[in-house]
Design a protein around this motif. Structure first.
Motif, PDB file in Angstrom:
ATOM      1  N   TYR A   8       2.534 155.829-127.619  1.00 24.56           N
ATOM      2  CA  TYR A   8       1.851 157.046-128.039  1.00 24.56           C
ATOM      3  C   TYR A   8       1.740 157.080-129.560  1.00 24.56           C
ATOM      4  O   TYR A   8       2.512 156.436-130.267  1.00 24.56           O
ATOM      5  CB  TYR A   8       2.575 158.296-127.529  1.00 24.56           C
ATOM      6  CG  TYR A   8       3.993 158.443-128.030  1.00 24.56           C
ATOM      7  CD1 TYR A   8       4.260 159.070-129.237  1.00 24.56           C
ATOM      8  CD2 TYR A   8       5.064 157.947-127.302  1.00 24.56           C
ATOM      9  CE1 TYR A   8       5.563 159.204-129.698  1.00 24.56           C
ATOM     10  CE2 TYR A   8       6.358 158.075-127.746  1.00 24.56           C
ATOM     11  CZ  TYR A   8       6.603 158.712-128.951  1.00 24.56           C
ATOM     12  OH  TYR A   8       7.893 158.825-129.405  1.00 24.56           O
ATOM     13  N   ARG A  62       0.447 163.641-121.603  1.00 24.23           N
ATOM     14  CA  ARG A  62       1.046 164.466-120.548  1.00 24.23           C
ATOM     15  C   ARG A  62      -0.021 165.318-119.838  1.00 24.23           C
ATOM     16  O   ARG A  62      -0.031 165.406-118.608  1.00 24.23           O
ATOM     17  CB  ARG A  62       2.123 165.381-121.124  1.00 24.23           C
ATOM     18  CG  ARG A  62       3.383 164.659-121.537  1.00 24.23           C
ATOM     19  CD  ARG A  62       4.415 165.671-122.047  1.00 24.23           C
ATOM     20  NE  ARG A  62       5.515 165.045-122.718  1.00 24.23           N
ATOM     21  CZ  ARG A  62       6.588 164.541-122.120  1.00 24.23           C
ATOM     22  NH1 ARG A  62       6.681 164.590-120.812  1.00 24.23           N
ATOM     23  NH2 ARG A  62       7.549 163.979-122.813  1.00 24.23           N
ATOM     24  N   ALA A  65      -2.436 162.997-117.814  1.00 23.96           N
ATOM     25  CA  ALA A  65      -1.738 162.410-116.667  1.00 23.96           C
ATOM     26  C   ALA A  65      -1.502 163.457-115.594  1.00 23.96           C
ATOM     27  O   ALA A  65      -1.657 163.173-114.404  1.00 23.96           O
ATOM     28  CB  ALA A  65      -0.416 161.795-117.118  1.00 23.96           C
ATOM     29  N   CYS A  72       3.370 163.559-111.563  1.00 21.71           N
ATOM     30  CA  CYS A  72       3.929 162.400-112.287  1.00 21.71           C
ATOM     31  C   CYS A  72       4.994 162.883-113.273  1.00 21.71           C
ATOM     32  O   CYS A  72       5.019 164.043-113.680  1.00 21.71           O
ATOM     33  CB  CYS A  72       2.829 161.621-113.002  1.00 21.71           C
ATOM     34  SG  CYS A  72       2.112 162.474-114.413  1.00 21.71           S
ATOM     35  N   ARG A  73       5.876 161.978-113.626  1.00 19.39           N
ATOM     36  CA  ARG A  73       6.924 162.267-114.616  1.00 19.39           C
ATOM     37  C   ARG A  73       6.708 161.367-115.814  1.00 19.39           C
ATOM     38  O   ARG A  73       6.428 160.168-115.657  1.00 19.39           O
ATOM     39  CB  ARG A  73       8.307 161.999-114.031  1.00 19.39           C
ATOM     40  CG  ARG A  73       8.693 162.941-112.921  1.00 19.39           C
ATOM     41  CD  ARG A  73      10.062 162.574-112.419  1.00 19.39           C
ATOM     42  NE  ARG A  73      10.269 161.141-112.676  1.00 19.39           N
ATOM     43  CZ  ARG A  73      11.180 160.371-112.146  1.00 19.39           C
ATOM     44  NH1 ARG A  73      12.008 160.864-111.299  1.00 19.39           N
ATOM     45  NH2 ARG A  73      11.293 159.098-112.425  1.00 19.39           N
ATOM     46  N   ILE A  74       6.887 161.932-116.997  1.00 18.34           N
ATOM     47  CA  ILE A  74       6.764 161.146-118.230  1.00 18.34           C
ATOM     48  C   ILE A  74       8.016 161.364-119.057  1.00 18.34           C
ATOM     49  O   ILE A  74       8.420 162.499-119.314  1.00 18.34           O
ATOM     50  CB  ILE A  74       5.512 161.552-119.036  1.00 18.34           C
ATOM     51  CG1 ILE A  74       4.252 161.259-118.230  1.00 18.34           C
ATOM     52  CG2 ILE A  74       5.488 160.819-120.369  1.00 18.34           C
ATOM     53  CD1 ILE A  74       2.964 161.649-118.917  1.00 18.34           C
ATOM     54  N   TYR A  82       6.459 155.551-123.965  1.00 20.09           N
ATOM     55  CA  TYR A  82       6.726 156.521-122.912  1.00 20.09           C
ATOM     56  C   TYR A  82       6.711 155.786-121.582  1.00 20.09           C
ATOM     57  O   TYR A  82       6.120 154.715-121.448  1.00 20.09           O
ATOM     58  CB  TYR A  82       5.695 157.665-122.912  1.00 20.09           C
ATOM     59  CG  TYR A  82       4.302 157.230-122.563  1.00 20.09           C
ATOM     60  CD1 TYR A  82       3.852 157.232-121.249  1.00 20.09           C
ATOM     61  CD2 TYR A  82       3.426 156.789-123.552  1.00 20.09           C
ATOM     62  CE1 TYR A  82       2.574 156.811-120.930  1.00 20.09           C
ATOM     63  CE2 TYR A  82       2.145 156.365-123.248  1.00 20.09           C
ATOM     64  CZ  TYR A  82       1.732 156.384-121.936  1.00 20.09           C
ATOM     65  OH  TYR A  82       0.468 155.957-121.623  1.00 20.09           O
ATOM     66  N   LEU A  84       5.751 156.524-117.647  1.00 16.12           N
ATOM     67  CA  LEU A  84       5.112 157.398-116.664  1.00 16.12           C
ATOM     68  C   LEU A  84       5.411 156.838-115.284  1.00 16.12           C
ATOM     69  O   LEU A  84       5.236 155.641-115.049  1.00 16.12           O
ATOM     70  CB  LEU A  84       3.598 157.431-116.902  1.00 16.12           C
ATOM     71  CG  LEU A  84       2.779 158.320-115.975  1.00 16.12           C
ATOM     72  CD1 LEU A  84       1.560 158.830-116.718  1.00 16.12           C
ATOM     73  CD2 LEU A  84       2.360 157.615-114.712  1.00 16.12           C
ATOM     74  N   PHE A  86       4.653 157.730-111.207  1.00 15.07           N
ATOM     75  CA  PHE A  86       3.921 158.523-110.214  1.00 15.07           C
ATOM     76  C   PHE A  86       4.205 157.943-108.844  1.00 15.07           C
ATOM     77  O   PHE A  86       4.054 156.746-108.621  1.00 15.07           O
ATOM     78  CB  PHE A  86       2.421 158.486-110.498  1.00 15.07           C
ATOM     79  CG  PHE A  86       1.594 159.152-109.447  1.00 15.07           C
ATOM     80  CD1 PHE A  86       1.600 160.523-109.305  1.00 15.07           C
ATOM     81  CD2 PHE A  86       0.820 158.394-108.589  1.00 15.07           C
ATOM     82  CE1 PHE A  86       0.834 161.141-108.329  1.00 15.07           C
ATOM     83  CE2 PHE A  86       0.054 159.006-107.611  1.00 15.07           C
ATOM     84  CZ  PHE A  86       0.064 160.382-107.484  1.00 15.07           C
TER      85      PHE A  86
END
Length: 95
Positions: A8, A62, A65, A72-74, A82, A84, A86
């Protein structure tokens, strides 16, 4: 399951703080990589992936996504990265 390890762009104060914490570790890792490259036998081919600097900040990643991959989790990681994750838990139709 979809897993993405991405980078990022630093835009916020939190990004800069994580970057500051990662900088010393990043320097040590770069030295280790440089040392291993010098120890590699001459003429050994080494493939390098094409790269570009990240241009999207983590809050935008975020948001996008969440819109594309609901649930999903980031997680923010060191080295401006990062993770991610899913999981598509929908059962297949017709089963």
């Amino acid at each position: 399951m979809l897993v993405i390890l991405g980078c990022y762009a630093e835009k916020s104060a939190a990004d800069w703080c994580w970057g500051l914490a990662a900088s010393p570790v990043n320097a040590v890792v770069r030295l280790a990589v440089a040392a291993s490259e010098r120890l590699r036998p001459a003429g050994t081919a080494w493939l390098k992936a094409p790269v570009a600097p990240p241009d999207m900040p983590l809050p935008r990643i975020r948001r996008e996504a969440a819109a594309l991959l609901p649930g999903c989790r980031i997680r923010r990681l060191l080295f401006w990265r990062y993770l991610l994750v899913f999981r598509n838990d929908a059962s297949p139709t017709g089963a």
